[in-house]
Write an enzyme that holds these catalytic residues in place. Structure first.
Site, PDB file in Angstrom:
ATOM      1  N   HIS A 176      16.311 -66.952-136.322  1.00  0.00           N
ATOM      2  CA  HIS A 176      16.204 -67.227-134.880  1.00  0.00           C
ATOM      3  C   HIS A 176      14.823 -66.882-134.320  1.00  0.00           C
ATOM      4  O   HIS A 176      14.557 -67.146-133.145  1.00  0.00           O
ATOM      5  CB  HIS A 176      17.272 -66.456-134.099  1.00  0.00           C
ATOM      6  CG  HIS A 176      18.677 -66.855-134.423  1.00  0.00           C
ATOM      7  ND1 HIS A 176      19.122 -68.163-134.348  1.00  0.00           N
ATOM      8  CD2 HIS A 176      19.755 -66.127-134.837  1.00  0.00           C
ATOM      9  CE1 HIS A 176      20.404 -68.212-134.693  1.00  0.00           C
ATOM     10  NE2 HIS A 176      20.806 -66.995-135.013  1.00  0.00           N
ATOM     11  N   HIS A 214      25.010 -70.050-137.523  1.00  0.00           N
ATOM     12  CA  HIS A 214      24.261 -70.417-136.315  1.00  0.00           C
ATOM     13  C   HIS A 214      23.055 -71.283-136.674  1.00  0.00           C
ATOM     14  O   HIS A 214      22.479 -71.126-137.744  1.00  0.00           O
ATOM     15  CB  HIS A 214      23.785 -69.156-135.596  1.00  0.00           C
ATOM     16  CG  HIS A 214      24.895 -68.208-135.248  1.00  0.00           C
ATOM     17  ND1 HIS A 214      25.200 -67.121-136.040  1.00  0.00           N
ATOM     18  CD2 HIS A 214      25.794 -68.220-134.239  1.00  0.00           C
ATOM     19  CE1 HIS A 214      26.244 -66.475-135.506  1.00  0.00           C
ATOM     20  NE2 HIS A 214      26.630 -67.127-134.428  1.00  0.00           N
ATOM     21  N   TYR A 344      28.655 -60.482-140.851  1.00  0.00           N
ATOM     22  CA  TYR A 344      28.846 -59.229-140.115  1.00  0.00           C
ATOM     23  C   TYR A 344      30.114 -58.479-140.460  1.00  0.00           C
ATOM     24  O   TYR A 344      30.393 -57.448-139.857  1.00  0.00           O
ATOM     25  CB  TYR A 344      28.758 -59.537-138.607  1.00  0.00           C
ATOM     26  CG  TYR A 344      27.436 -60.200-138.283  1.00  0.00           C
ATOM     27  CD1 TYR A 344      26.265 -59.462-138.267  1.00  0.00           C
ATOM     28  CD2 TYR A 344      27.345 -61.584-138.106  1.00  0.00           C
ATOM     29  CE1 TYR A 344      25.039 -60.065-138.050  1.00  0.00           C
ATOM     30  CE2 TYR A 344      26.129 -62.197-137.881  1.00  0.00           C
ATOM     31  CZ  TYR A 344      24.980 -61.438-137.852  1.00  0.00           C
ATOM     32  OH  TYR A 344      23.769 -62.036-137.653  1.00  0.00           O
TER      33      TYR A 344
HETATM   34  C1  SP5 Z   1      21.242 -64.021-137.652  1.00  0.00           C
HETATM   35  C2  SP5 Z   1      22.447 -64.273-136.833  1.00  0.00           C
HETATM   36  O1  SP5 Z   1      23.519 -64.571-137.373  1.00  0.00           O
HETATM   37  N1  SP5 Z   1      22.331 -64.120-135.535  1.00  0.00           N
HETATM   38  C3  SP5 Z   1      23.473 -64.333-134.733  1.00  0.00           C
HETATM   39  C4  SP5 Z   1      23.127 -64.235-133.319  1.00  0.00           C
HETATM   40  C5  SP5 Z   1      24.252 -64.760-132.501  1.00  0.00           C
HETATM   41  N2  SP5 Z   1      24.734 -63.781-131.638  1.00  0.00           N
HETATM   42  C6  SP5 Z   1      25.556 -64.370-130.637  1.00  0.00           C
HETATM   43  C7  SP5 Z   1      26.249 -63.301-129.911  1.00  0.00           C
HETATM   44  C8  SP5 Z   1      27.262 -63.843-128.971  1.00  0.00           C
HETATM   45  C9  SP5 Z   1      28.069 -62.741-128.372  1.00  0.00           C
HETATM   46  N3  SP5 Z   1      28.615 -61.856-129.369  1.00  0.00           N
HETATM   47  C10 SP5 Z   1      29.575 -60.990-128.773  1.00  0.00           C
HETATM   48  C11 SP5 Z   1      29.844 -59.833-129.664  1.00  0.00           C
HETATM   49  C12 SP5 Z   1      29.720 -58.569-128.925  1.00  0.00           C
HETATM   50  N4  SP5 Z   1      29.239 -57.509-129.772  1.00  0.00           N
HETATM   51 ZN    ZN Z   2      24.371 -66.354-137.792  1.00  0.00          ZN
END
Ligand code: SP5
Ligand code: ZN
Length: 364
Positions: A176, A214, A344
């Site tokens: 990203h 993503h 994750y």
């Molecule tokens: C590298 C990668 O996989 N980055 C991912 C970034 C996307 N994050 C989006 C987050 C959207 C909200 N998540 C809510 C979880 C609260 N901890």
């Molecule tokens: Zn991702």
């Protein structure tokens, strides 16, 4: 019965304990600080799943700053290097209890109109020039970890050119991070560093295939106008409401010299193995047809069904099938680097990475 763990004979795994020095602590999402999901323990989870299966675990051997400078602007690099120190000097911890670097105002076109974006003196304002979301915090070890990760990506290129399949256990992830900005838990773009590393070593055409859940908006941005690095990504449809929201649509296909050198395959939320593996297959086919001479895989495993950050429903067998497709593209001679991105779920993360790497074992 779960499948036996894959053998990883011949695969080079590049790791560095410094990649665990980055601890964002929290992500601020819709105004609320929640515990970070991109945590240092991800490294240990992956490392322990890969150790003892025949892979060679090796360290990085030094980052070439010229390669990094070909991917990112000097302004971003200077900001990231100094940010934690500036924040500490700004006494934000004493003032409001915030010990991480986090933006609060962003110089968007709606804000600036046609006035130039000046360089603000306040660190909390300057942060919004470079950080495009509120989820990507910087702490004392962030710069060192991001550099260590980029070093691993670049070191992987050297092994790949030596005929080895090389996996860089990068953390923080990178796809990203744009030329001039950071966000999405990414600071330096490790996959772009690998692709640029291949170019710097004299490889003519490189493909980056991004299978993180993503869209790899940062990698796309680095190469969007170029015809030396082809970029393809399969990911959850940003048009269905998913990060990065503003890019990753199928009609983004490159511009200027890069026209036709970007390919996006958005998947509907809930999509599973068939759509995912077909998507990876379509990207591999296109990469082969443009005559690439080296391959970089942005290897995120957050498309897995139980991952908290994406609504895709890929299974461990789906990741193994994706690995097979990519290993067939790599064949017996295409220099290939795989770079860790997202994923994750600490309990399954390492096994999923191993499933993708398995088909690359002892192919040469
Ligand atoms: C590298 C990668 O996989 N980055 C991912 C970034 C996307 N994050 C989006 C987050 C959207 C909200 N998540 C809510 C979880 C609260 N901890
Ligand atoms: Zn991702």
């Amino acid at each position: 019965m779960p499948d036996p763990p894959p053998c990883l004979d011949g695969v080079v795994v590049l790791t560095d304990p410094m990649t665990q020095a980055h601890d964002p602590g929290a992500e601020i999402w819709v105004g609320v600080a929640t515990p970070a999901v991109e945590v240092p323990a991800r490294v240990a989870a992956i490392r322990s799943a890969l150790a003892g299966r025949g892979a060679d675990l090796l360290p990085g051997d030094g980052l070439d700053d010229a390669v990094l400078a070909a991917v990112h602007t000097p302004e971003l690099l200077a900001f990231l290097r100094a940010a934690a120190g500036r924040w500490a000097a700004g006494e934000y911890r004493r003032l409001v209890g915030q010990d991480r670097v986090v933006p609060y105002v962003f110089p968007t076109p709606a804000f600036l109109g046609d006035l130039p974006a000046r360089v603000p003196v306040a660190t909390h304002a300057l942060t919004g020039v470079f950080c495009y979301d509120t989820m990507t915090l910087i702490g004392p070890g962030t710069w060192q970890a991001a550099r260590a990760a980029a070093d691993l990506a670049q070191t992987a290129v050297r092994y790949a050119l030596d005929g080895r399949v090389a996996y860089a256990l990068c953390r923080p992830p990178g796809h990203h991070a744009t030329p001039g900005g950071y966000g999405g838990s990414c600071y330096l773009n490790n996959a772009a560093v690998a692709a640029q590393g291949f170019r710097a070593a004299g490889v003519g055409r490189v493909a980056v295939i991004d299978i993180d859940a993503h869209h790899g908006n940062g990698t796309q941005a680095v190469f969007y106008h170029r015809s030396d690095v082809w970029f393809g990504s399969v990911h959850v449809d940003p048009g269905a409401g998913w990060f990065p929201h503003f890019m990753g649509f199928a009609d983004e296909t490159g511009a200027a010299d890069g026209r036709g050198w970007t390919r996006n395959i958005p998947l509907a939320p809930g999509a599973g193995d068939q759509a995912f593996v077909d998507g990876v297959g379509a990207l591999a086919e296109r990469a082969a047809s443009v005559g690439v001479e080296a391959l970089v895989v942005s290897l995120g495993v957050d498309a897995e069904g139980g991952d908290p950050e994406s609504p895709l429903e890929v299974t461990p067998d789906g990741f193994a099938a994706a690995g097979t497709v990519l290993a067939e593209l790599a064949g017996s001679g295409l220099p290939t680097v795989l770079v860790q991105e997202g994923g994750y779920r600490l309990d399954t993360l390492g096994a999923l990475v191993a499933r993708v790497l398995g088909p690359f074992a002892s192919r040469r």
